[in-house]
Motif scaffolding. Structure first.
Motif, PDB file in Angstrom:
ATOM      1  N   VAL A 191      58.261  43.693  41.427  1.00 22.97           N
ATOM      2  CA  VAL A 191      56.817  43.757  42.005  1.00 22.97           C
ATOM      3  C   VAL A 191      56.179  42.398  41.779  1.00 22.97           C
ATOM      4  O   VAL A 191      55.860  41.710  40.706  1.00 22.97           O
ATOM      5  N   THR A 192      56.148  41.783  42.927  1.00 22.80           N
ATOM      6  CA  THR A 192      55.281  40.468  42.966  1.00 22.80           C
ATOM      7  C   THR A 192      53.895  40.529  43.526  1.00 22.80           C
ATOM      8  O   THR A 192      53.731  41.499  44.645  1.00 22.80           O
ATOM      9  N   SER A 193      52.960  39.957  43.079  1.00 24.34           N
ATOM     10  CA  SER A 193      51.765  39.532  43.595  1.00 24.34           C
ATOM     11  C   SER A 193      50.887  38.385  43.154  1.00 24.34           C
ATOM     12  O   SER A 193      50.928  37.451  44.068  1.00 24.34           O
ATOM     13  N   SER A 194      50.503  38.394  41.772  1.00 24.87           N
ATOM     14  CA  SER A 194      49.833  37.270  41.262  1.00 24.87           C
ATOM     15  C   SER A 194      50.140  37.207  39.842  1.00 24.87           C
ATOM     16  O   SER A 194      49.976  38.300  39.212  1.00 24.87           O
ATOM     17  N   THR A 195      49.819  36.059  39.099  1.00 27.00           N
ATOM     18  CA  THR A 195      49.745  36.375  37.739  1.00 27.00           C
ATOM     19  C   THR A 195      48.664  37.017  37.292  1.00 27.00           C
ATOM     20  O   THR A 195      48.678  37.675  36.141  1.00 27.00           O
ATOM     21  N   ALA A 196      47.369  36.849  37.949  1.00 23.91           N
ATOM     22  CA  ALA A 196      46.368  37.764  37.510  1.00 23.91           C
ATOM     23  C   ALA A 196      46.856  39.325  37.484  1.00 23.91           C
ATOM     24  O   ALA A 196      46.445  39.860  36.643  1.00 23.91           O
ATOM     25  N   ALA A 197      47.379  39.621  38.661  1.00 28.77           N
ATOM     26  CA  ALA A 197      47.809  40.981  38.460  1.00 28.77           C
ATOM     27  C   ALA A 197      48.650  41.462  37.589  1.00 28.77           C
ATOM     28  O   ALA A 197      48.562  42.480  37.034  1.00 28.77           O
ATOM     29  N   MET A 198      49.463  40.737  37.354  1.00 24.78           N
ATOM     30  CA  MET A 198      50.394  40.782  36.073  1.00 24.78           C
ATOM     31  C   MET A 198      49.836  41.068  34.970  1.00 24.78           C
ATOM     32  O   MET A 198      50.182  41.855  34.108  1.00 24.78           O
TER      33      MET A 198
END
Length: 309
Positions: A191-198
């Motif tokens: 699941v990819t989105s952003s460092t912040a979301a991770m």
């Protein structure tokens, strides 16, 4: 300050997501206008001209070293402008085109090798400041597995997901290569989105003592801020340890020999780098980076022969 940093990164993640929507899906395209913010106000006297530093604020190795260079190059007499971007591809492109003068913390040996290969003829390597960076898959310390190969057959325990960062990140590409090596395709989704979301997902899971698998890297402050452990990688599928480099635009050293000489002398060990990132990211936090650098130099400056106080 760590909680505050996560909140700030979440805001950056929204901006990054909007930016990436206008870029190539693999992060290799884009321009400074598409992917970056206008340079922050320059620091330094400007007697020797202007140097623009380009960095990814969500990757706090680059955030920390960018502000260290801003301080040191400013004391050499340069105007130093800070150009923030959301993805490595546009940053390498900007560096190769001369729109950015220095990338303060590049991963060109493994993580960003594709970009380095593409632009190698128009980018100068100014030196390696840290030599043990690595990409990891991490789980909470309380998890009952210790190796990537133990993920197989336990997809339901991790909701069938490995939580990643930006789609165009080198870490994402390496994880995609790793998954078939361990037979994880089909059982797990990256699941990819952003460092912040991770980081938001990681915080939520560890607060609730739930299992989660995430893509991480070292050095990175989150490894000490959260109760996580790196999974062993017996196949070496996440790549070998690599160096963190200072990269310059073509002929940077010829144009700014004193700046290049200072940059080439910067070498940090684990303890020194750890203290720099912790001071910038956690002790002082967003908006107080120059004060953080002053504090770090006051405490550690005597350890180096290149520090200008």
């Amino acid at each position: 300050m760590r909680k505050s940093r996560i909140t700030t990164l979440a805001a950056l993640g929204v901006a990054a997501a909007l930016t990436l929507a206008g870029c190539a899906s693999d992060g290799a395209g884009g321009t400074l206008e598409m992917a970056g913010k206008a340079p922050e106000k320059a620091a330094g006297s400007g007697d020797k001209g202007t140097i623009t530093l380009g960095f990814l604020p969500s990757w706090t190795d680059g955030l920390s070293t960018a502000y260290l260079l801003q301080d040191q190059l400013g004391k050499l007499g340069y105007d130093v402008k800070m150009q923030t971007l959301s993805d490595a591809g546009p940053l390498y492109a900007g560096l190769s085109q001369g729109d950015v003068d220095v990338f303060p913390s590049a991963w060109p040996e493994v993580t960003q090798k594709a970009y380095m290969d593409k632009y190698a003829g128009s980018i100068d390597d100014l030196g390696t400041y840290y030599d043990n960076a690595r990409l990891t898959i991490a789980v909470p310390e309380y998890s009952d597995i210790d190796s990537i190969d133990q993920l197989k057959g336990k997809g339901s325990q991790f909701d069938g997901k490995i939580i990643g960062i930006e789609p165009g990140a080198g870490l994402t590409a390496q994880t995609q290569k790793m998954m078939p090596e361990y037979g994880l395709n089909g059982e797990y989704q990256l699941v990819t989105s952003s460092t912040a979301a991770m980081l938001t997902e990681l915080k939520s899971a560890t607060d609730k003592k739930q299992d989660i698998a995430v893509t991480l890297w070292r050095p990175f402050w989150a490894n000490s801020a959260f109760p996580v452990k790196d999974l062993k990688d017996p196949k070496g599928a996440m790549g070998k340890p690599e160096g963190l480099h200072f990269l310059g635009s073509k002929d940077f050293a010829k144009k700014h020999p004193d700046a290049a000489k200072l940059i080439s002398k910067i070498v940090l060990d684990d303890a020194q780098y750890g203290s720099l990132e912790d001071t910038v990211v956690n002790t002082f936090g967003e908006g107080k980076e120059p004060q953080a650098i002053d504090a770090w130099i006051a405490e550690h400056g005597d350890e180096f022969d290149w520090i200008k106080k």
